[in-house]
Design a protein around this motif. Structure first.
Motif, PDB file in Angstrom:
ATOM      1  N   PRO A 134      -6.670  -2.503   4.213  1.00 58.25           N
ATOM      2  CA  PRO A 134      -6.802  -1.046   4.279  1.00 58.25           C
ATOM      3  C   PRO A 134      -5.443  -0.363   4.116  1.00 58.25           C
ATOM      4  N   ALA A 135      -5.442   0.779   3.437  1.00 58.22           N
ATOM      5  CA  ALA A 135      -4.231   1.591   3.315  1.00 58.22           C
ATOM      6  C   ALA A 135      -3.863   2.132   4.698  1.00 58.22           C
ATOM      7  N   ASP A 136      -2.697   2.724   4.804  1.00 54.55           N
ATOM      8  CA  ASP A 136      -2.216   3.227   6.095  1.00 54.55           C
ATOM      9  C   ASP A 136      -2.851   4.585   6.399  1.00 54.55           C
ATOM     10  N   TYR A 137      -4.175   4.568   6.617  1.00 55.02           N
ATOM     11  CA  TYR A 137      -4.901   5.821   6.847  1.00 55.02           C
ATOM     12  C   TYR A 137      -4.427   6.523   8.119  1.00 55.02           C
ATOM     13  N   THR A 138      -3.951   5.746   9.087  1.00 50.48           N
ATOM     14  CA  THR A 138      -3.484   6.320  10.345  1.00 50.48           C
ATOM     15  C   THR A 138      -2.324   7.280  10.082  1.00 50.48           C
ATOM     16  N   ALA A 139      -1.493   6.983   9.107  1.00 49.74           N
ATOM     17  CA  ALA A 139      -0.385   7.876   8.747  1.00 49.74           C
ATOM     18  C   ALA A 139      -0.803   8.894   7.686  1.00 49.74           C
ATOM     19  N   ILE A 140      -1.646   8.482   6.749  1.00 47.30           N
ATOM     20  CA  ILE A 140      -1.962   9.339   5.597  1.00 47.30           C
ATOM     21  C   ILE A 140      -2.944  10.457   5.964  1.00 47.30           C
TER      22      ILE A 140
ATOM     23  N   ASN B 242       0.824  -1.213   0.000  1.00 49.36           N
ATOM     24  CA  ASN B 242       0.000   0.000   0.000  1.00 49.36           C
ATOM     25  C   ASN B 242       0.859   1.266   0.000  1.00 49.36           C
ATOM     26  N   MET B 243       0.203   2.401  -0.252  1.00 53.53           N
ATOM     27  CA  MET B 243       0.895   3.688  -0.394  1.00 53.53           C
ATOM     28  C   MET B 243       1.844   3.970   0.757  1.00 53.53           C
ATOM     29  N   ASP B 244       3.065   4.383   0.416  1.00 46.61           N
ATOM     30  CA  ASP B 244       4.092   4.706   1.401  1.00 46.61           C
ATOM     31  C   ASP B 244       3.953   6.179   1.795  1.00 46.61           C
ATOM     32  N   PRO B 245       3.601   6.466   3.061  1.00 45.79           N
ATOM     33  CA  PRO B 245       3.364   7.850   3.488  1.00 45.79           C
ATOM     34  C   PRO B 245       4.590   8.753   3.282  1.00 45.79           C
ATOM     35  N   GLU B 246       5.805   8.213   3.418  1.00 44.98           N
ATOM     36  CA  GLU B 246       7.003   9.039   3.222  1.00 44.98           C
ATOM     37  C   GLU B 246       7.137   9.456   1.760  1.00 44.98           C
ATOM     38  N   SER B 247       6.827   8.545   0.868  1.00 45.32           N
ATOM     39  CA  SER B 247       6.848   8.860  -0.565  1.00 45.32           C
ATOM     40  C   SER B 247       5.794   9.924  -0.884  1.00 45.32           C
ATOM     41  N   LEU B 248       4.635   9.798  -0.242  1.00 43.76           N
ATOM     42  CA  LEU B 248       3.571  10.796  -0.443  1.00 43.76           C
ATOM     43  C   LEU B 248       4.084  12.194  -0.074  1.00 43.76           C
ATOM     44  N   LYS B 249       4.785  12.295   1.078  1.00 43.76           N
ATOM     45  CA  LYS B 249       5.302  13.599   1.515  1.00 43.76           C
ATOM     46  C   LYS B 249       6.247  14.189   0.465  1.00 43.76           C
TER      47      LYS B 249
ATOM     48  N   VAL C  23      -5.763  16.292  -3.782  1.00 44.91           N
ATOM     49  CA  VAL C  23      -6.389  15.027  -3.358  1.00 44.91           C
ATOM     50  C   VAL C  23      -5.337  13.933  -3.292  1.00 44.91           C
ATOM     51  N   VAL C  24      -5.475  13.039  -2.315  1.00 42.64           N
ATOM     52  CA  VAL C  24      -4.678  11.817  -2.318  1.00 42.64           C
ATOM     53  C   VAL C  24      -5.660  10.637  -2.383  1.00 42.64           C
TER      54      VAL C  24
END
Ligand SMILES: *Cc1c(COP(=O)(O)O)cnc(C)c1O
Length: 371
Positions: free
Chosen positions: A141-147, A109-116, A131-132
């Protein structure tokens, strides 16, 4: 052995589904009939979202969400590179730019660090981050806790693409309630599928719900021949809603059955294989049960061995989006997408459905444990 055995489920539900179909044929309200409203209510109750808006498919669900958010040229929308094309496809449809985010090597799933990193890059490019779209890939589930906190800090709206993950959980929270909007698909092979195309959108936001309800019906106002905005035609057929009502009634039980298959696979295969990771407090609905081989050659070899043993296996997805012809020109994480590229060469998925017998599970396990 079937990869996904829809016939087994149909045999179980056939009388009930037949009766539901006959009821629709009797009342004849084929578009937005009473079953559609009933299904929307039941879906809201199932996941805890305030509003459910059904629509024609999971791709339209994403498109309707972007329409309601008024996404347009100059906007950046962050999507995973390792997903099905529909997640990204809707973004250029709105004139906006999809930016490809890398994934986590264990959850896919999506890497929150890459998103940043991608958000910073988008601003530098003169785009407006809007939007993300995290994806609940393979049912997890994606890592919503971080995202979600990143999105909040950066002023982004989260659209959760739960086409593969409806019914998954983080703690007591069910997918459908993450982000401002969640979308799902009822494509037949998804965990909750109908007998054709179908989709739904979930939100707690009254205003967005009203907009998406209007957009799915040609932008209608209070009176259906006064169209107040440019919309589209994207409704769920009453017949599909009728079928889904019976499938939803057993869905919780099916999620538990999928859980048992996954647990059995994992405990037998873990000594030898890189089995799926489910972070604490998360529940996957196991749209796919996906292993990782060492590399492409090892994957080819094991899939050939499975095939010889009469066991189907499939690669989701052999190519990340940024390597596909239509998506090559879009921006990616400034550090590249090494994880998406690597896992695309490693992953393969095993037969997985709620009606997979223990005998069949054992055949799969045996084929994977012997050389
Ligand atoms: C299937 C899928 C979609 C699109 O759903 P359709 O109903 O086929 O349009 C979108 N996103 C993901 C991640 C999917 O797997």
């Amino acid at each position: 052995m079937q990869f996904i055995d829809l016939a087994a489920q149909q045999a179980r539900l056939k009388d009930k589904i037949d009766a539901r179909i006959q009821a629709v044929l009797a009342h004849g309200k084929y578009i937005l009939g009473p079953e559609v409203a009933e299904l929307e209510e039941r879906l809201s109750a199932f996941c805890g979202a305030r509003h459910t808006i059904t629509c024609a498919n999971g791709t339209d669900a994403l498109l309707l969400a972007l329409m309601a958010l008024d996404i347009r040229g100059g906007d950046a929308v962050f999507v995973p590179a390792f997903t099905f094309a529909a997640t990204a496809e809707v973004v250029p449809c709105m004139g906006a730019v999809p930016i490809m985010v890398d994934c986590d090597p264990d959850t896919f799933n999506m890497d929150p660090e890459s998103l940043k990193r991608c958000i910073v890059m988008a601003r530098e490019m003169g785009l407006t981050p809007k939007v993300v779209i995290p994806v609940d890939l393979f049912g997890l589930p994606a890592d919503y806790t971080a995202i979600e906190p990143i999105a909040r800090d950066e002023g982004l709206t989260v659209i959760a693409d739960s086409a593969q993950g409806f019914g998954g959980r983080i703690g007591n929270k069910v997918t459908g309630t993450f982000g401002q909007i969640t979308t799902t698909s009822f494509f037949p092979a998804k965990p909750l599928g109908c007998y054709g195309d179908g989709g739904a959108i979930f939100t707690d936001d009254d205003n967005l719900a009203e907009l998406m309800t209007s957009y799915r019906f040609h932008g209608k106002g209070d009176y259906k021949y006064d169209n107040v905005r440019i919309g589209m035609n994207s409704r769920l057929d009453t017949l599909q809603a009728a079928i889904l009502l019976e499938k939803l009634a057993v869905y919780e039980e099916e999620i538990e059955a999928r859980q048992r298959v996954a647990e059995r696979y994992s405990s037998a295969l873990a000594p030898r294989w890189s089995v799926p990771t489910v972070p604490g407090r998360m529940l996957s609905v196991w749209a796919q049960y996906t292993l990782k081989a060492e590399d492409r050659a090892a994957r080819d070899a094991v899939m050939a061995r499975l095939k010889e043993a009469g066991i189907p296996s499939v690669v989701y997805y052999p190519m990340p989006l940024h390597q596909q012809t239509a998506y090559k020109a879009f921006p990616v994480d400034p550090d590249g997408l090494p994880v998406s590229e690597e896992v695309a060469g490693q992953v393969f998925s095993l037969p997985m459905h709620p009606y997979l017998s223990e005998a069949d599970q054992d055949r799969v396990i045996e084929a994977l444990l012997t050389d």
